[in-house]
Motif scaffolding. Structure first.
Motif, PDB file in Angstrom:
ATOM      1  N   PRO A 250       0.705  -1.163  -0.032  1.00  0.00           N
ATOM      2  CA  PRO A 250       0.006  -0.045  -0.267  1.00  0.00           C
ATOM      3  C   PRO A 250       0.693   1.284   0.066  1.00  0.00           C
ATOM      4  CG  PRO A 250      -1.020  -1.666   1.253  1.00  0.00           C
ATOM      5  CD  PRO A 250       0.440  -2.231   0.898  1.00  0.00           C
ATOM      6  N   THR A 251       1.998   1.291   0.506  1.00  0.00           N
ATOM      7  CA  THR A 251       2.977   2.276   0.537  1.00  0.00           C
ATOM      8  C   THR A 251       3.774   2.272  -0.487  1.00  0.00           C
ATOM      9  OG1 THR A 251       4.581   1.493   2.205  1.00  0.00           O
ATOM     10  CG2 THR A 251       2.509   2.635   2.904  1.00  0.00           C
ATOM     11  N   GLY A 252       4.162   1.334  -1.263  1.00  0.00           N
ATOM     12  CA  GLY A 252       5.122   1.430  -2.372  1.00  0.00           C
ATOM     13  C   GLY A 252       5.370  -0.088  -2.863  1.00  0.00           C
ATOM     14  N   ILE A 253       6.609  -0.689  -2.869  1.00  0.00           N
ATOM     15  CA  ILE A 253       7.053  -1.631  -3.129  1.00  0.00           C
ATOM     16  C   ILE A 253       7.712  -2.294  -1.840  1.00  0.00           C
ATOM     17  CG2 ILE A 253       8.385  -3.297  -4.515  1.00  0.00           C
ATOM     18  CD1 ILE A 253       7.852  -1.452  -6.740  1.00  0.00           C
ATOM     19  N   LYS A 254       7.292  -3.687  -1.394  1.00  0.00           N
ATOM     20  CA  LYS A 254       8.075  -4.378  -0.244  1.00  0.00           C
ATOM     21  C   LYS A 254       9.142  -5.350  -0.623  1.00  0.00           C
ATOM     22  CE  LYS A 254       6.946  -6.709   4.028  1.00  0.00           C
ATOM     23  NZ  LYS A 254       5.688  -7.226   4.798  1.00  0.00           N
ATOM     24  N   LEU A 255      10.051  -5.390  -0.232  1.00  0.00           N
ATOM     25  CA  LEU A 255      11.312  -6.217  -0.483  1.00  0.00           C
ATOM     26  C   LEU A 255      11.399  -7.188   0.763  1.00  0.00           C
ATOM     27  CD1 LEU A 255      13.937  -3.921  -1.952  1.00  0.00           C
ATOM     28  CD2 LEU A 255      12.257  -5.331  -3.160  1.00  0.00           C
ATOM     29  N   THR A 256      11.459  -8.697   0.602  1.00  0.00           N
ATOM     30  CA  THR A 256      11.729  -9.279   1.530  1.00  0.00           C
ATOM     31  C   THR A 256      12.936 -10.330   0.898  1.00  0.00           C
ATOM     32  OG1 THR A 256      10.319 -11.089   0.802  1.00  0.00           O
ATOM     33  CG2 THR A 256       9.735  -9.535   2.319  1.00  0.00           C
ATOM     34  N   TRP A 257      13.771 -10.766   1.940  1.00  0.00           N
ATOM     35  CA  TRP A 257      15.015 -11.786   1.548  1.00  0.00           C
ATOM     36  C   TRP A 257      15.422 -12.499   2.598  1.00  0.00           C
ATOM     37  CZ3 TRP A 257      15.017  -6.525   2.334  1.00  0.00           C
ATOM     38  CH2 TRP A 257      15.724  -5.942   3.647  1.00  0.00           C
ATOM     39  N   LYS A 258      16.250 -13.552   2.493  1.00  0.00           N
ATOM     40  CA  LYS A 258      16.995 -14.172   3.438  1.00  0.00           C
ATOM     41  C   LYS A 258      18.350 -13.864   3.653  1.00  0.00           C
ATOM     42  CE  LYS A 258      14.037 -18.530   3.239  1.00  0.00           C
ATOM     43  NZ  LYS A 258      14.091 -19.846   2.740  1.00  0.00           N
ATOM     44  N   ALA A 259      18.716 -13.765   4.773  1.00  0.00           N
ATOM     45  CA  ALA A 259      19.996 -13.566   5.358  1.00  0.00           C
ATOM     46  C   ALA A 259      21.008 -14.325   4.640  1.00  0.00           C
ATOM     47  CB  ALA A 259      20.501 -13.684   6.839  1.00  0.00           C
ATOM     48  N   PRO A 260      22.355 -13.879   4.335  1.00  0.00           N
ATOM     49  CA  PRO A 260      23.341 -14.758   3.824  1.00  0.00           C
ATOM     50  C   PRO A 260      23.731 -15.810   5.085  1.00  0.00           C
ATOM     51  CG  PRO A 260      24.294 -12.645   4.179  1.00  0.00           C
ATOM     52  CD  PRO A 260      22.548 -12.489   4.378  1.00  0.00           C
ATOM     53  N   THR A 261      24.201 -16.957   4.654  1.00  0.00           N
ATOM     54  CA  THR A 261      24.633 -17.970   5.481  1.00  0.00           C
ATOM     55  C   THR A 261      26.084 -17.838   5.897  1.00  0.00           C
ATOM     56  OG1 THR A 261      25.174 -19.500   3.776  1.00  0.00           O
ATOM     57  CG2 THR A 261      23.012 -19.679   4.758  1.00  0.00           C
ATOM     58  N   SER A 262      26.909 -16.944   5.130  1.00  0.00           N
ATOM     59  CA  SER A 262      28.205 -17.025   5.486  1.00  0.00           C
ATOM     60  C   SER A 262      28.880 -15.610   5.024  1.00  0.00           C
ATOM     61  CB  SER A 262      29.106 -17.994   4.813  1.00  0.00           C
ATOM     62  OG  SER A 262      30.396 -17.919   5.063  1.00  0.00           O
ATOM     63  N   PRO A 263      29.634 -14.909   5.756  1.00  0.00           N
ATOM     64  CA  PRO A 263      29.967 -15.551   7.210  1.00  0.00           C
ATOM     65  C   PRO A 263      29.098 -15.127   8.309  1.00  0.00           C
ATOM     66  CG  PRO A 263      30.881 -13.233   6.647  1.00  0.00           C
ATOM     67  CD  PRO A 263      30.209 -13.807   5.509  1.00  0.00           C
ATOM     68  N   THR A 264      29.270 -15.427   9.535  1.00  0.00           N
ATOM     69  CA  THR A 264      28.176 -15.354  10.616  1.00  0.00           C
ATOM     70  C   THR A 264      27.712 -14.007  10.635  1.00  0.00           C
ATOM     71  OG1 THR A 264      30.063 -15.039  12.144  1.00  0.00           O
ATOM     72  CG2 THR A 264      29.157 -17.369  11.927  1.00  0.00           C
ATOM     73  N   ALA A 265      26.651 -13.642  11.436  1.00  0.00           N
ATOM     74  CA  ALA A 265      26.199 -12.285  11.637  1.00  0.00           C
ATOM     75  C   ALA A 265      27.001 -11.559  12.103  1.00  0.00           C
ATOM     76  CB  ALA A 265      24.854 -12.412  12.252  1.00  0.00           C
ATOM     77  N   TYR A 266      27.986 -12.018  12.906  1.00  0.00           N
ATOM     78  CA  TYR A 266      29.139 -11.346  13.645  1.00  0.00           C
ATOM     79  C   TYR A 266      29.884 -10.518  12.878  1.00  0.00           C
ATOM     80  CZ  TYR A 266      33.151 -10.207  16.529  1.00  0.00           C
ATOM     81  OH  TYR A 266      34.533  -9.375  16.921  1.00  0.00           O
ATOM     82  N   ASP A 267      30.099 -11.114  11.655  1.00  0.00           N
ATOM     83  CA  ASP A 267      31.119 -10.511  10.724  1.00  0.00           C
ATOM     84  C   ASP A 267      30.503  -9.511   9.546  1.00  0.00           C
ATOM     85  OD1 ASP A 267      33.395 -11.770  11.679  1.00  0.00           O
ATOM     86  OD2 ASP A 267      32.441 -13.844  10.807  1.00  0.00           O
ATOM     87  N   LEU A 268      29.123  -9.334   9.687  1.00  0.00           N
ATOM     88  CA  LEU A 268      28.325  -8.785   8.669  1.00  0.00           C
ATOM     89  C   LEU A 268      27.928  -7.130   9.446  1.00  0.00           C
ATOM     90  CD1 LEU A 268      26.077 -11.375   7.312  1.00  0.00           C
ATOM     91  CD2 LEU A 268      28.276 -10.753   6.405  1.00  0.00           C
ATOM     92  N   SER A 269      27.784  -6.218   8.322  1.00  0.00           N
ATOM     93  CA  SER A 269      27.319  -5.001   9.008  1.00  0.00           C
ATOM     94  C   SER A 269      26.233  -4.558   8.439  1.00  0.00           C
ATOM     95  CB  SER A 269      28.342  -3.836   8.418  1.00  0.00           C
ATOM     96  OG  SER A 269      28.255  -2.698   8.568  1.00  0.00           O
ATOM     97  N   LYS A 270      25.619  -4.597   7.163  1.00  0.00           N
ATOM     98  CA  LYS A 270      24.508  -3.961   6.591  1.00  0.00           C
ATOM     99  C   LYS A 270      24.330  -4.359   5.279  1.00  0.00           C
ATOM    100  CE  LYS A 270      27.439   0.070   4.750  1.00  0.00           C
ATOM    101  NZ  LYS A 270      27.647   1.265   5.002  1.00  0.00           N
ATOM    102  N   TYR A 271      23.220  -4.084   4.830  1.00  0.00           N
ATOM    103  CA  TYR A 271      22.570  -4.321   3.521  1.00  0.00           C
ATOM    104  C   TYR A 271      22.385  -3.158   2.480  1.00  0.00           C
ATOM    105  CZ  TYR A 271      21.176  -8.880   5.144  1.00  0.00           C
ATOM    106  OH  TYR A 271      21.136 -10.166   6.040  1.00  0.00           O
ATOM    107  N   LEU A 272      22.862  -3.274   1.284  1.00  0.00           N
ATOM    108  CA  LEU A 272      22.637  -1.995   0.201  1.00  0.00           C
ATOM    109  C   LEU A 272      21.648  -2.512  -0.512  1.00  0.00           C
ATOM    110  CD1 LEU A 272      26.198  -0.928  -0.316  1.00  0.00           C
ATOM    111  CD2 LEU A 272      24.856  -0.329   1.471  1.00  0.00           C
ATOM    112  N   ILE A 273      20.552  -1.683  -0.728  1.00  0.00           N
ATOM    113  CA  ILE A 273      19.362  -1.899  -1.699  1.00  0.00           C
ATOM    114  C   ILE A 273      19.434  -1.025  -2.681  1.00  0.00           C
ATOM    115  CG2 ILE A 273      17.045  -1.821  -1.776  1.00  0.00           C
ATOM    116  CD1 ILE A 273      16.840  -2.168   1.233  1.00  0.00           C
ATOM    117  N   HIS A 274      19.466  -1.696  -4.100  1.00  0.00           N
ATOM    118  CA  HIS A 274      19.614  -0.996  -5.216  1.00  0.00           C
ATOM    119  C   HIS A 274      18.322  -1.011  -6.170  1.00  0.00           C
ATOM    120  CE1 HIS A 274      23.989  -0.414  -4.876  1.00  0.00           C
ATOM    121  NE2 HIS A 274      23.898  -1.600  -4.243  1.00  0.00           N
ATOM    122  N   ARG A 275      17.749   0.015  -6.671  1.00  0.00           N
ATOM    123  CA  ARG A 275      16.722  -0.043  -7.445  1.00  0.00           C
ATOM    124  C   ARG A 275      17.001   0.578  -8.954  1.00  0.00           C
ATOM    125  NH1 ARG A 275      13.881   4.884  -6.940  1.00  0.00           N
ATOM    126  NH2 ARG A 275      13.188   4.488  -4.731  1.00  0.00           N
TER     127      ARG A 275
END
Length: 442
Positions: A250-275
């Motif tokens: 209703p407010t635009g386009i909704k994106l959903t995804w699954k987190a990567p499996t490697s490396p662990t979340a401890y080593d990850l920082s953020k996601y970049l979304i491109h349109r």
């Protein structure tokens, strides 16, 4: 008649040598021939009967097979021979020659089926046909061979461990140890798999590891561990999010995804979304959905995402996900940074102005909890005032009928076409406050 039958005769070979000869009489020669013919005629060529009553039992505790049979009745019987063969084979192996009527055998504890038969033999060496076969199945206590050819390779995601297939193995167990300054860290069981390869997605960057593999057969027998395989895990780029999807919202386009499996979340920082190849936003690594409100009615877009680790390494782009915004009724996104406090009997609300171009105003709602459900009443509208440089909007209003308990206030952005999250049934921004009791009547 020869007068010299049976008389010794001397033959002179030379002046000094005499050799005596005994001439056989015709009667003696006839007797020897008769004896030879009688012996040939009386030789035993009759085989004993095949043993009967043969039984074979197997003890799983002692891992031994016992074969028993009934006695043969031949008077010239000497003993018995016991034979064994593997099921499916036609080759018999003689186990023992015995005069008893039983034999205990220790067949290989491989879980295979073995057949036994008994044969009888007599004094003349005649051997009977084999008895009826009797089969037993041994318990499987023989482990398979240990895996060989173990390899470990850095991949993304994780480390890929592979090895050669082991005959008879039904599964494999992968073990891992973290190597740190030569200390004896524990060897951990990581996974049980049925194929000769496995990917470890639980590793961390910039660490060293050793891997071992054991093979397990259908009886649960485990082999010895393979030779260790060492690998150093460097600072690898992360993997991209998976199963990215884009759907109308209703407010635009909704994106959903699954987190990567490697490396662990401890080593990850953020996601970049491109349109359409341009950066739209960045979101925290714990987030797995995002609503793009900067789209136009009925317009189609293509989205990709990348993962960024703490060292700043970006992943490869995810698989693209196409999405189309609703053709009508595209409501503005929920307002941000909404706060609310009671100042006596007056409610004070503040929120961040919507960045969307077609926002007309904001509607303020007051909600009361009735039978466990919030029931809202619209109290006022607040102008958007696009010309105003103030990044925040506010609302102050005296509550003329305070509840003396919890009340929920909501603020919803409304566009020029009258679309809002309140009307679409989607979640909108709200804040809970405690209203004071009503003032006493004078």
């Amino acid at each position: 008649m020869n007068p010299y039958r049976g008389v010794p005769v001397a033959v002179v070979l030379c002046a000094c040598t005499v050799v005596p000869l005994l001439l056989a009489t015709p009667a003696a020669a006839d007797g020897a021939l008769a004896t030879s013919r009688f012996a040939a005629a009386s030789r035993d060529t009759v085989k004993p009967a095949a043993p009967t009553g043969v039984k074979a039992t197997y003890s799983t505790s002692t891992r031994k097979a016992k074969v028993t049979w009934s006695a043969n009745r031949e008077r010239d019987l000497v003993g018995y021979q016991v034979f064994r063969r593997l099921k499916g084979s036609t080759s018999w192996t003689k186990l023992v020659t015995t005069k008893t009527r039983s034999h205990t055998d220790s067949p290989p504890a491989t879980g295979a089926t073995y057949h036994y038969e008994v044969r009888a033999y007599d004094r003349a060496g005649n051997t009977s046909k084999g008895s009826t076969d009797r089969a037993v199945t041994s318990v499987d206590k023989t482990p398979p061979g240990k895996p060989s050819g173990v390899t470990a390779k850095n991949s993304q995601p994780g480390i890929t461990v592979a090895w050669k297939t082991v005959p008879g193995a039904k599964s494999y167990v992968v073990h891992r140890r973290w190597e740190y300054d030569g200390e004896g860290n524990p060897v951990l069981k990581m996974a049980t798999v049925t194929s000769p390869t496995w990917r470890d997605t639980t590793i961390k960057e910039n660490l060293d590891y050793n891997y071992w593999v054991t093979a397990v057969d259908g009886g649960g027998n485990a082999s010895a561990k393979s030779a260790p395989r060492f690998i150093s895990r460097g600072d690898q780029a992360p993997s991209a999010p998976t199963t990215l999807k884009a759907a109308p919202h209703p407010t635009g386009i909704k994106l959903t995804w699954k987190a990567p499996t490697s490396p662990t979340a401890y080593d990850l920082s953020k996601y970049l979304i491109h349109r359409n190849g341009r950066l739209v936003d960045e979101v925290p690594i714990r987030q797995t959905s995002f609503i793009d409100t900067g789209v136009k009615h009925g317009t189609s877009y293509t989205y990709t995402m990348t993962t960024v680790d703490r060292a700043g390494h970006p992943s490869a782009p995810s698989a693209p996900a196409p999405g189309t915004a609703p053709s009508t009724g595209l409501a503005p996104a929920a307002v941000g940074e909404l706060t609310g406090v009671m100042d006596g009997h007056e409610i004070l609300l503040y929120w961040a102005r919507s960045p969307e171009d077609d926002v007309s105003h904001y509607s303020v709602y007051r909600g009361l909890l009735v039978d466990g459900v919030w029931q809202y009443e619209r109290w006022s509208d607040v102008g958007h005032y696009a010309w105003d440089d103030d990044p925040y909007r506010g609302y102050h209003q005296e509550v003329y009928n305070p509840q003396g308990g919890p009340v929920r206030w909501a603020v919803v952005a409304v566009d020029e076409a009258g679309n809002s999250l309140f009307d679409s049934g989607e979640t909108f921004s709200h804040v809970d406050v405690i209203e004071p009791p009503p003032l006493p009547e004078e």
